[in-house]
Design an enzyme around this catalytic site. Structure first.
Site, PDB file in Angstrom:
ATOM      1  N   SER A 117     -18.186 -51.915  -7.211  1.00  0.00           N
ATOM      2  CA  SER A 117     -18.706 -50.808  -6.752  1.00  0.00           C
ATOM      3  C   SER A 117     -19.675 -50.666  -5.519  1.00  0.00           C
ATOM      4  O   SER A 117     -19.662 -49.900  -4.554  1.00  0.00           O
ATOM      5  CB  SER A 117     -19.280 -49.695  -7.621  1.00  0.00           C
ATOM      6  OG  SER A 117     -18.067 -49.532  -8.567  1.00  0.00           O
ATOM      7  N   HIS A 178     -27.675 -46.243  -7.495  1.00  0.00           N
ATOM      8  CA  HIS A 178     -26.805 -46.929  -8.037  1.00  0.00           C
ATOM      9  C   HIS A 178     -25.712 -47.288  -6.882  1.00  0.00           C
ATOM     10  O   HIS A 178     -26.049 -47.025  -5.471  1.00  0.00           O
ATOM     11  CB  HIS A 178     -25.833 -46.085  -9.108  1.00  0.00           C
ATOM     12  CG  HIS A 178     -25.032 -47.064 -10.066  1.00  0.00           C
ATOM     13  ND1 HIS A 178     -23.748 -47.089  -9.959  1.00  0.00           N
ATOM     14  CD2 HIS A 178     -25.783 -47.847 -10.892  1.00  0.00           C
ATOM     15  CE1 HIS A 178     -23.486 -48.176 -11.170  1.00  0.00           C
ATOM     16  NE2 HIS A 178     -24.702 -48.383 -11.621  1.00  0.00           N
ATOM     17  N   ASP A 343     -16.307 -44.326 -14.209  1.00  0.00           N
ATOM     18  CA  ASP A 343     -16.488 -45.867 -14.543  1.00  0.00           C
ATOM     19  C   ASP A 343     -17.169 -46.345 -15.815  1.00  0.00           C
ATOM     20  O   ASP A 343     -16.588 -47.274 -16.305  1.00  0.00           O
ATOM     21  CB  ASP A 343     -17.103 -46.331 -13.146  1.00  0.00           C
ATOM     22  CG  ASP A 343     -17.327 -47.777 -13.243  1.00  0.00           C
ATOM     23  OD1 ASP A 343     -16.348 -48.618 -12.984  1.00  0.00           O
ATOM     24  OD2 ASP A 343     -18.404 -48.360 -13.091  1.00  0.00           O
ATOM     25  N   HIS A 347     -15.483 -49.043 -18.748  1.00  0.00           N
ATOM     26  CA  HIS A 347     -16.486 -50.226 -18.999  1.00  0.00           C
ATOM     27  C   HIS A 347     -16.390 -50.513 -20.390  1.00  0.00           C
ATOM     28  O   HIS A 347     -16.503 -51.536 -21.094  1.00  0.00           O
ATOM     29  CB  HIS A 347     -17.573 -50.462 -18.210  1.00  0.00           C
ATOM     30  CG  HIS A 347     -17.385 -50.918 -16.685  1.00  0.00           C
ATOM     31  ND1 HIS A 347     -16.505 -51.919 -16.463  1.00  0.00           N
ATOM     32  CD2 HIS A 347     -17.841 -50.507 -15.570  1.00  0.00           C
ATOM     33  CE1 HIS A 347     -16.686 -52.085 -15.333  1.00  0.00           C
ATOM     34  NE2 HIS A 347     -17.360 -51.340 -14.448  1.00  0.00           N
ATOM     35  N   ASP A 384     -13.205 -45.881  -5.610  1.00  0.00           N
ATOM     36  CA  ASP A 384     -13.823 -47.169  -5.177  1.00  0.00           C
ATOM     37  C   ASP A 384     -13.006 -48.505  -5.815  1.00  0.00           C
ATOM     38  O   ASP A 384     -12.707 -49.310  -4.783  1.00  0.00           O
ATOM     39  CB  ASP A 384     -15.014 -47.330  -5.467  1.00  0.00           C
ATOM     40  CG  ASP A 384     -15.525 -47.002  -6.882  1.00  0.00           C
ATOM     41  OD1 ASP A 384     -14.677 -46.798  -7.635  1.00  0.00           O
ATOM     42  OD2 ASP A 384     -16.693 -47.530  -7.266  1.00  0.00           O
ATOM     43  N   HIS A 385     -12.243 -48.042  -6.966  1.00  0.00           N
ATOM     44  CA  HIS A 385     -11.743 -49.216  -7.370  1.00  0.00           C
ATOM     45  C   HIS A 385     -10.801 -48.658  -8.564  1.00  0.00           C
ATOM     46  O   HIS A 385     -11.036 -47.650  -9.076  1.00  0.00           O
ATOM     47  CB  HIS A 385     -12.252 -50.432  -7.735  1.00  0.00           C
ATOM     48  CG  HIS A 385     -13.583 -50.030  -8.727  1.00  0.00           C
ATOM     49  ND1 HIS A 385     -13.478 -49.831 -10.230  1.00  0.00           N
ATOM     50  CD2 HIS A 385     -14.747 -50.108  -8.544  1.00  0.00           C
ATOM     51  CE1 HIS A 385     -14.512 -49.480 -10.625  1.00  0.00           C
ATOM     52  NE2 HIS A 385     -15.310 -49.644  -9.687  1.00  0.00           N
TER      53      HIS A 385
END
Length: 531
Positions: A117, A178, A343, A347, A384-385
């Site tokens: 990120s 972050h 995100d 995770h 972002d991904h």
């Protein structure tokens, strides 16, 4: 023999369940071809209207970043949104899906096929690809090596907008230090250097600054900052205002500085307000606030499903207040909004948390649409991904997005949920075989979906992500592009940063009555006097 009989019965049950569940459960109108033809013609007419491109200068720029919001997450969130309102879900539209333009973004970092990120944030905020783990520096900077910082700094579109006289803001559901928000203002070779308490002594001795310090020093007058991360602003062992008895939430700074108090002192005569809870935020009159610092948790904000509604504002509430403050600037604004805990949910293998976070971000996007105009506001929504998150299993129409597939495995004869992860903490063996998910509550908020490979934390995915756009110059976000293309388009649309030549060119070719008319009047007067 007994095992064969059991296997046959399970497969028979699976086939029966499939035949029952696969019976069509959809509106009667969908059986009529006219329904689909009319829908297609309506969509076609909408598409034809897009031939008239919006080439206005964008007064306002808004970037929504769903951290980890891959295309499978978008689809699953769409279904969840519909099911939350009593529909089957598949036919629902997310607000971002109503945007007229969509492209794909290639997310790799300069040194990573599957991105993180930090490097991605540098791409879509600063316009250059970078190494994983670094923010606001180019690819010549090496992660954790302080001496590679100087000379490799790159600036972000937030700074370009601020330098152009616009108001600027950052809103996130994570810590304001972050990876995503920090690339907007910091230049740091390690995304984890939140405060000096997380930095190695050699980096401090070499002159590198922590991200929290850079938040207040690099661009001193960011108009709106909202999210979590209180503990990184206070001296080490300072008790947190909301969680005074929990040591893990205490201040982390070794330099003894209280960055919140320093900010408040600087803003004494500038109509600045600091808030740390939802009640104080919602009590603000935005007409009386020019600068707002809102830090609502020591670390990240809680998941939406676990939010304390008295203490923690929703993403939509933060965005609404941010826009009310920022839009008072006649020159417009730039706002970065991150749905950052999508995100985190992935995770942890907690798909329900992740998808509810995505739906909450969609509510914020809807609210933004109500408060701004397509005429002068470019809004971009992207990720972002991605993540190694999937859902499948031939589920029938209207199947709960968190539910079971309508069959058992023909290998281990156990049921499985539609949602699965390629890797992560959901890998679990019971007596050496895959857990039977029918024995657990797989629809609870924190259920960890099964994964193929055991990992403490599930990983990002490497595929392209979607970019949705609407407003001035939104059509420039098309095709499959490098991720660093995004801020260049946004800057071009707003005539800021290095993308201003076309704006000057437009002005030079426009009629200039304000210059020619006075000269003509003087000439006419002189002619009259001479005659």
């Amino acid at each position: 023999m007994r095992m064969k009989t059991r296997t046959a019965l399970l497969i028979l049950f699976s086939c029966h369940a499939w035949s029952v569940l696969s019976k069509p459960h959809f509106p009667e109108k969908e059986k009529d071809p006219a329904y689909w033809n009319e829908w297609a013609q309506h969509t076609l007419n909408d598409a034809l209207d897009l031939q008239e491109l919006n080439r206005n200068v964008a007064k306002n720029l808004i970037l929504f970043l769903g951290d980890g919001m891959g295309i499978s997450t978008v689809t699953a969130a769409r279904i969840l949104k519909g099911q939350l309102s009593g529909q089957s879900g598949e036919e629902t539209q997310l607000e971002m899906e109503r945007f007229p333009y969509m492209s794909l973004s290639k997310t790799y970092n300069t040194n990573a096929q599957v991105a993180d990120s930090a490097g991605t944030a540098t791409a879509y905020l600063c316009g250059v690809k970078a190494n994983e783990g670094t923010v606001g520096v180019n690819a010549a900077a090496v992660r954790s090596q302080c001496n590679t910082t100087s000379g490799n700094e790159v600036t972000s579109i937030l700074k370009w907008a601020k330098d152009a006289g616009k108001s600027v803001g950052i809103v996130t559901t994570t810590r304001v230090v972050h990876a995503t928000p920090s690339a907007a203002y910091a230049h740091c070779v390690d995304r984890d250097w939140y405060s000096d308490g997380e930095m190695p002594s050699e980096a401090l001795e070499a002159g590198c600054k922590d991200i929290a310090l850079q938040l207040f020093e690099n661009i001193p007058e960011i108009n709106v900052i909202m999210g979590g991360g209180r503990k990184y602003m206070f001296p080490k062992n300072t008790s947190d205002v909301e969680h005074p008895r929990e040591l893990k939430h205490s201040g982390t700074r070794k330099d003894g500085r209280n960055l919140v108090e320093e900010w408040k002192n600087r803003m004494t005569n500038k109509r600045g307000r600091y808030v740390w809870n939802r009640k104080d935020l919602l009590s603000l009159n935005p007409d009386n606030v020019d600068y707002l610092l809102g830090l609502f948790e020591p670390g990240d904000l809680p998941y939406y499903l676990e939010r304390n509604q008295e203490m923690d504002p929703s993403l939509m509430e933060m965005v609404e207040m941010a826009i009310k403050i920022l839009q008072r600037n006649p020159q417009g604004f730039y706002l970065l909004v991150e749905g950052g805990r999508i995100d985190h949910g992935h995770h942890e293998g907690k798909a329900k948390q992740a998808l509810h976070e995505a739906v909450e971000m969609d509510r914020a996007i809807h609210q933004t649409g109500l408060m701004t105009s397509l005429h002068d506001t470019l809004t971009v929504v992207t990720a972002d991904h991605s993540h190694v998150f999937s859902f499948g299993g031939y589920t029938p129409r209207g199947n709960s997005i968190f539910g079971l597939a309508p069959m058992v495995s023909d290998v281990d004869q156990k049921p499985f949920t539609s949602i699965l992860y390629g890797n992560g903490p959901g890998f679990k063996l019971v007596q050496g075989v895959r857990e039977n998910v029918s024995t657990v509550d797989f629809e609870q908020n924190n259920y960890q979906a099964q994964s193929a490979v055991p990992l403490r934390s599930e990983t990002h995915g490497g595929e392209d992500v979607a970019v949705f756009s609407r407003g001035p110059m939104a059509h420039l976000l098309h095709g499959v592009q490098e991720q660093n293309y995004i801020p260049h388009v946004m800057a071009y649309a707003a005539c800021i940063g290095q993308n201003q030549h076309h704006c000057l060119s437009t002005l030079s070719h426009a009629p200039a009555p304000t210059v020619a008319s006075p000269i003509l009047v003087i000439l006419l007067i002189l002619t009259g006097l001479l005659s």
